[in-house]
Design an enzyme around this catalytic site. Structure first.
Site, PDB file in Angstrom:
ATOM      1  N   HIS A 116       0.846  -1.201   0.000  1.00  0.00           N
ATOM      2  CA  HIS A 116       0.000   0.000   0.000  1.00  0.00           C
ATOM      3  C   HIS A 116       0.883   1.254   0.000  1.00  0.00           C
ATOM      4  CE1 HIS A 116      -3.441   2.556   1.366  1.00  0.00           C
ATOM      5  NE2 HIS A 116      -2.472   3.205   1.984  1.00  0.00           N
ATOM      6  N   GLU A 117       1.925   1.244   0.804  1.00  0.00           N
ATOM      7  CA  GLU A 117       2.822   2.409   0.883  1.00  0.00           C
ATOM      8  C   GLU A 117       3.600   2.592  -0.418  1.00  0.00           C
ATOM      9  OE1 GLU A 117       2.183   4.313   3.079  1.00  0.00           O
ATOM     10  OE2 GLU A 117       1.193   2.994   4.506  1.00  0.00           O
TER      11      GLU A 117
END
Lengths: 327, 183
Positions: A145-146
């Site tokens: 996600h990051e």
């Protein structure tokens, strides 16, 4: 992937221009309020200057400031082999030009964030609490996600737009302070029309009240979509939606100790620690975790953007287009 | 006047051919780069396996076959060089490794061995990296092969003997799943 970036760029420009227009209008009107045309020009230049200085600092030092504020420490492959490996995997999956630097934040709260204006020079950070609570697949989901934020150029956008919001809030604040402490409008020499005078006061006051609110709504709407997009990106990178879904579940169920959380970094975290997790109002940076988990859980492994888009529309019952696919 | 027009056409045609040729070279380099990313991880895996087998040997007395299958699959994979064959051999190696990681569940002593755990993490990560790099490599191969096959770039490809590249595909769905080892 490129389409997402293009789409993001287009929306970013629109948002930048809207926020910039609000900011400059405020500068001009407030300046005009105190000193007619000359004051207006001065206000305009001041507003622009303030934004430029803050943006320059953020562009070159933003990531360092962010990591320093969060109290993050860089890790190596020796002391945290698994975390390091996971980020390396995501670098390969996402075809990043360089491995993001990896940081740990000594905090028992469960969270993570990404920073760095360019993909060539980016960083990901995770709290000690989150690292200890999650299993390998879940950490992979969070890191994906990051990395998704890095790939979609979200950090650049959120930083520069966030600074504009800050400038707008600052100007509004300055105006109120001056107004309340009786600075007031100096008698105009060229214009003695009291009607125009009254209108100007009204415009200035309305701007001071509404501009920060309006700017925030614009910013938050864009931010929320970016969270969904980063989730979609994570699904594409890991091909394992359940990892991220379970991680989000653990994060949302854990108690939050607000004492340690920094206001500046909060909107950048994977789940905003200062916000009410259930809320879906105009004033939150993140969509409700509940919705994000719901979407992720309907997906099987080996899925792509298209599947995420379908699940998004189905679960939220809307027709919003997150990702434009070619077909 | 006529001469100038002919000259102009020739220049345009040459520029066009050069463009197509360079495009093919660029795509082929992407394929090569994609392959080298896989290759790095495959080599890393070859290096890790002897250590793993050595560490596991003392603990899993009844799993000689499992260990032998890994050693054999490794040397087989190291021998092959052609992409499609190598993919097949690597798939078998992945399968053999995941079998060991399942068996390990019955040996708590081994599961508690720090050295083994570190090796297992490295191998799991290497497997993941192989499968992520594979995705990227295959994407590049699709792009390159399309150019080699499609008109008009296929003419240039034929002229300068650009050949289609092979996909790096693991044999079947079973092995594909085996790549993702969770514990």
């Amino acid at each position: 992937m490129w389409q997402i970036i293009e789409e993001n760029k287009r929306k970013s420009w629109f948002l930048f221009f809207s926020l910039g227009a609000i900011m400059l209008t405020m500068g001009y009107v407030f300046g005009f309020y105190y000193g007619d045309y000359e004051g207006g020009t001065f206000g305009l230049i001041m507003a622009m200057g303030l934004w430029l200085i803050l943006s320059t600092v953020a562009y070159f030092q933003g990531d360092n400031i962010m990591l320093a504020v969060a109290g993050a420490k860089e890790v190596t492959s020796e002391n945290y082999p698994q975390l390091y490996n996971i980020v390396e995997e995501m670098k390969i999956a996402g075809n990043l030009p360089a491995l993001p630097k990896i940081y740990i934040i000594e905090d028992q709260n469960l969270n993570a964030f990404a920073t760095g204006i360019r993909p060539e020079k980016s960083a990901v950070a995770i709290t000690r609490g989150l690292l200890e609570k999650l299993n390998r697949d879940e950490i992979q989901g969070v890191m994906a996600h990051e990395v998704g934020h890095i790939i979609n150029r979200d950090v650049l956008f959120m930083t520069l737009a966030g600074i504009m919001i800050g400038c707008i809030a600052m100007m509004s604040d300055m105006f109120w302070r001056n107004h309340l402490w009786g600075g007031g409008r100096k008698k105009s020499s060229s214009n003695n029309d009291s009607k125009g005078e009254g209108a100007l006061v009204v415009v200035a006051v309305v701007l001071a009240i509404l501009a920060p609110i309006f700017a925030r709504i614009l910013y938050f709407a864009a931010s929320k979509k970016r969270e969904y997009l980063a989730d979609a990106e994570a699904v594409r990178l890991t091909r394992n939606p359940l990892g991220l879904a379970l991680a989000l579940e653990k994060i949302s169920l854990a108690p939050v100790n607000k004492k340690n959380i920094n206001q500046v970094v909060a909107p950048l975290y994977i789940v905003n620690p200062l916000a009410n997790l259930e809320a879906d109002s105009l004033f939150t940076t993140h969509p409700p975790v509940k919705n994000r988990i719901k979407i992720l859980k309907t997906l099987s492994s080996d899925v792509d953007y298209h599947a995420y888009q379908n699940a998004y529309n189905q679960q939220l019952g809307n027709k919003d287009v997150l990702i434009k696919t070619k077909d | 006047m006529q001469l100038i027009i002919i000259l102009a056409i020739v220049v345009v045609v040459i520029a066009w051919i050069v463009g197509l040729y360079n495009g093919l070279v660029k795509l082929r380099n992407y394929v090569k780069n994609g392959w080298s990313q896989i290759d790095v991880q495959l080599k890393r895996r070859y290096d890790l396996i002897p250590n793993l087998v050595e560490t596991a040997k003392g603990y899993v007395k009844h799993e000689r076959e499992t260990l032998e299958a890994i050693v054999q699959a490794r040397s087989k994979a190291m021998e092959t060089s052609e992409v499609a064959d190598k993919a097949k051999a690597e798939g078998i190696l992945s399968g053999a490794l995941s079998k060991l990681f399942v068996v390990v569940e019955n040996y708590p002593d081994l599961k508690a061995n720090q050295n083994f755990l570190a090796l297992q993490e490295e191998l799991v990560s290497t497997e993941n990296k192989i499968s992520f790099a594979r995705q990227n490599y295959n994407d590049q191969v699709v792009k390159f092969n399309n150019k080699v096959q499609m008109f008009p770039s296929n003419i240039i490809a034929n002229m300068f003997s650009f050949k289609q590249e092979q996909f790096f595909e693991l044999e079947n769905e079973e092995e594909k799943k085996a790549v993702k080892v969770t514990f």
